[in-house]
Design an enzyme around this catalytic site. Structure first.
Site, short mmCIF file in Angstrom:
data_model
loop_
_atom_site.label_atom_id
_atom_site.label_comp_id
_atom_site.label_asym_id
_atom_site.label_seq_id
_atom_site.Cartn_x
_atom_site.Cartn_y
_atom_site.Cartn_z
N HIS A 1 -4.36 2.81 6.51
CA HIS A 1 -4.86 2.56 5.14
C HIS A 1 -5.99 1.21 5.38
CE1 HIS A 1 -5.52 1.68 0.95
NE2 HIS A 1 -6.07 0.58 1.09
N LEU A 2 -7.25 1.76 6.06
CA LEU A 2 -8.09 0.76 6.45
C LEU A 2 -9.29 0.42 5.13
CD1 LEU A 2 -8.68 2.01 9.92
CD2 LEU A 2 -7.06 0.54 8.96
N GLY A 3 -9.08 -0.73 4.37
CA GLY A 3 -9.90 -0.98 3.38
C GLY A 3 -10.22 -2.48 3.66
N HIS B 1 0.97 -1.22 0.02
CA HIS B 1 0.17 0.09 0.12
C HIS B 1 0.86 1.48 -0.10
CE1 HIS B 1 -3.53 -2.21 2.33
NE2 HIS B 1 -3.73 -2.23 0.94
N ASP C 1 -17.19 -7.67 5.24
CA ASP C 1 -17.62 -6.08 4.95
C ASP C 1 -18.05 -5.36 6.08
OD1 ASP C 1 -19.05 -3.98 3.89
OD2 ASP C 1 -18.80 -4.77 1.87
N GLY D 1 -11.71 2.66 2.22
CA GLY D 1 -13.01 2.33 2.60
C GLY D 1 -13.53 2.57 3.91
N GLY E 1 -11.40 3.48 6.67
CA GLY E 1 -10.96 4.53 7.15
C GLY E 1 -11.74 5.94 7.13
N GLU E 2 -12.19 5.87 5.78
CA GLU E 2 -12.64 7.35 5.27
C GLU E 2 -14.17 7.34 5.70
OE1 GLU E 2 -11.94 7.63 0.91
OE2 GLU E 2 -10.10 6.99 1.23
N GLU F 1 -4.71 6.28 -5.51
CA GLU F 1 -3.50 5.67 -5.65
C GLU F 1 -3.36 5.92 -6.99
OE1 GLU F 1 -5.19 2.53 -3.19
OE2 GLU F 1 -3.23 1.60 -3.20
N ARG G 1 -19.63 -2.66 6.43
CA ARG G 1 -20.94 -1.98 6.43
C ARG G 1 -21.90 -3.11 7.17
NH1 ARG G 1 -20.01 0.26 0.66
NH2 ARG G 1 -18.84 -1.60 0.43
P1 AMP Z 1 -11.62 -0.62 -0.07
O1 AMP Z 1 -10.89 -1.79 -0.02
O2 AMP Z 1 -10.89 0.91 0.11
O3 AMP Z 1 -12.65 -0.48 -1.13
O4 AMP Z 1 -12.63 -0.71 1.29
C1 AMP Z 1 -13.55 -1.81 1.43
C2 AMP Z 1 -14.09 -1.94 2.94
O5 AMP Z 1 -14.32 -0.38 3.42
C3 AMP Z 1 -15.03 -2.65 3.20
O6 AMP Z 1 -15.04 -3.56 4.45
C4 AMP Z 1 -16.33 -1.88 3.27
O7 AMP Z 1 -17.42 -2.29 3.91
C5 AMP Z 1 -15.82 -0.47 3.80
N1 AMP Z 1 -16.59 0.74 3.36
C6 AMP Z 1 -16.72 1.19 2.11
N2 AMP Z 1 -17.59 2.14 2.31
C7 AMP Z 1 -18.18 2.24 3.64
C8 AMP Z 1 -19.16 2.95 4.31
N3 AMP Z 1 -19.85 3.98 3.50
N4 AMP Z 1 -19.38 2.84 5.41
C9 AMP Z 1 -18.92 1.88 6.33
N5 AMP Z 1 -17.73 0.86 5.54
C10 AMP Z 1 -17.51 1.23 4.26
#
Ligand code: AMP
Length: 394
Positions: free
Chosen positions: A218-220, A190, A293, A341, A343-344, A374, A295
């Site tokens: 970086h929390l995705g 990352h 996920d 995702g 973190g933001e 990125e 969410r």
């Molecule tokens: P990324 O790899 O950056 O696309 O992040 C994916 C992660 O972000 C998954 O766990 C999603 O559930 C989480 N995510 C994306 N949008 C949101 C949101 N609006 N609220 C909570 N989690 C989210």
């Protein structure tokens, strides 16, 4: 705002390509405005269900298409960009370079580079350190070279930013000969995201980056955290592979390594099954038993699901623990950045960190939410390299 689809300054677009095992993410950037003109994905490449998503402004198109390999997929992307109705450019030569995301550059590539025969060979060589990621990048570069033979191709490595880590941060407590024999060490990943949000944080704080101690989270789906001291990565949580460190969607992060032998014996598991367990069945999914996920977990926890709540707690606790460690590593911190995702978007994480780190952080420490981009950094590096602003050095 300058419109790159009109006027004379047409030859300033950069195509960014990010190849996964069966997918490609792409974006075409206008370098005058630094904005994306179009973007999308090609998915399920190599299968009968292959399709392309193409987005321009608010419009999104999904096209089923026969994409047997990366060459056909990138050719199709190029056709869509040039399409008289939905496209954004009129001639292929309005694309001046292609920037590629490459996951592993070993210890060799400390910066982005213009790709020549040697670089291509080394990207292939580093497939042994990133067997899932470097081969598709290599294939994508080869395909893009055939489709755009006249322009430069640039490689931007996920590992490059972390090459500034000192030895004490990257050497594992294993026999040192293994480092020499197999290049086993912490690499970190990352890097492009950590670098991008560090630059953005300095702009927001209105301070030079080389005066700041930052912790970037970086929390995705994948998660990693870095200590960025005066603009350089001095430690990061992912290691030899992207499995180490924080709890992730399906990856376990840090565990006791002795567990691997124990579980393999007790459960009679093969190495492959073990790797599947650690990479695909653990993390948020493993703890909650419900979803990878965030969410979904937030909704479930709200409804009283205890394991979903536990998964979220373990996730945040691990982030907090690393923040504490990196404050010690840098002897202080000016700002903590949350990105990607989770973190933001999950404000509760920011609030909890603010509350729980209250005693450790000085009142001046800010927790910033910064959108990572990125692809934009790949476009900027590519542009700088082809214009000689930065040199193509290792
Ligand atoms: P990324 O790899 O950056 O696309 O992040 C994916 C992660 O972000 C998954 O766990 C999603 O559930 C989480 N995510 C994306 N949008 C949101 C949101 N609006 N609220 C909570 N989690 C989210």
């Amino acid at each position: 705002m300058y419109d790159c689809s009109k006027g004379q300054l047409l030859k300033m677009n950069i195509l960014v390509i990010n190849c996964g095992s069966s997918s490609i993410k792409y974006q075409l950037f206008c370098m005058e405005t630094k904005q994306a003109l179009a973007n999308g994905t090609a998915e399920r490449i190599g299968s009968r269900e292959a399709f392309i998503v193409y987005k321009k402004g608010n419009r999104s198109y999904k096209l089923e298409s026969e994409l047997t390999d990366y060459f056909l997929a990138i050719e199709k992307i190029s056709e869509l960009l040039l399409n008289p109705e939905s496209g954004v450019i009129k001639h292929k030569d309005e694309i001046v370079a292609v920037g590629h995301r490459v996951v592993h550059g070993g210890e060799e590539f400390k910066n982005s580079v213009v790709i020549d025969k040697y670089v291509l060979k080394r990207i292939k060589f580093y497939s042994k350190l990133a067997p899932l990621h470097n081969p598709p990048a290599y294939n994508g570069i080869k395909a893009a070279m055939r489709i755009f033979p006249k322009i430069k191709q640039v490689a931007v490595f996920d590992t490059a930013f972390h090459q500034t880590m000192p030895q004490e941060a990257f050497v594992y407590g294993l026999p040192f000969d293994l480092y020499k024999k197999y290049s086993i060490r912490r690499y970190g990943f990352h890097g492009t995201s950590h670098r991008y949000v560090s630059d953005e944080a300095a702009k927001i704080l209105k301070k030079p980056l080389d005066s700041l101690k930052l912790i970037t989270c970086h929390l995705g789906n994948g998660c990693s955290i870095s200590a960025v001291k005066y603009g350089s990565s001095v430690d990061t949580s992912m290691g030899f592979t992207p499995l180490e460190g924080l709890i992730m969607g399906t990856r376990c992060g840090d565990i006791d390594p002795a567990l691997i032998g124990y579980l393999m014996r007790e459960e009679k598991m093969t190495i492959h099954q073990m790797e599947e367990l650690l990479n695909r069945k653990s993390g948020l999914l493993g703890i909650s038993g419900k979803s990878n996920d965030m969410r979904d977990l937030l909704v479930l926890a709200q409804k009283g699901n205890k394991r979903a709540a536990l998964a979220i707690d373990v996730f945040i606790y691990r982030v907090k623990k690393y923040i504490g460690a990196y404050i010690a590593v840098m002897n202080g911190v000016d700002a903590i950045v949350l990105t990607a995702g989770i973190g933001e978007n999950v404000l509760m994480i920011k609030e909890r960190l603010e509350q729980e780190l209250n005693n450790v952080l000085s009142h001046k420490t800010k927790i910033l939410l910064i959108h990572t981009d990125e692809e934009k950094l790949i476009a900027l590096d590519t542009f700088d390299l082809i214009n000689g602003v930065i040199s193509s050095s290792k």
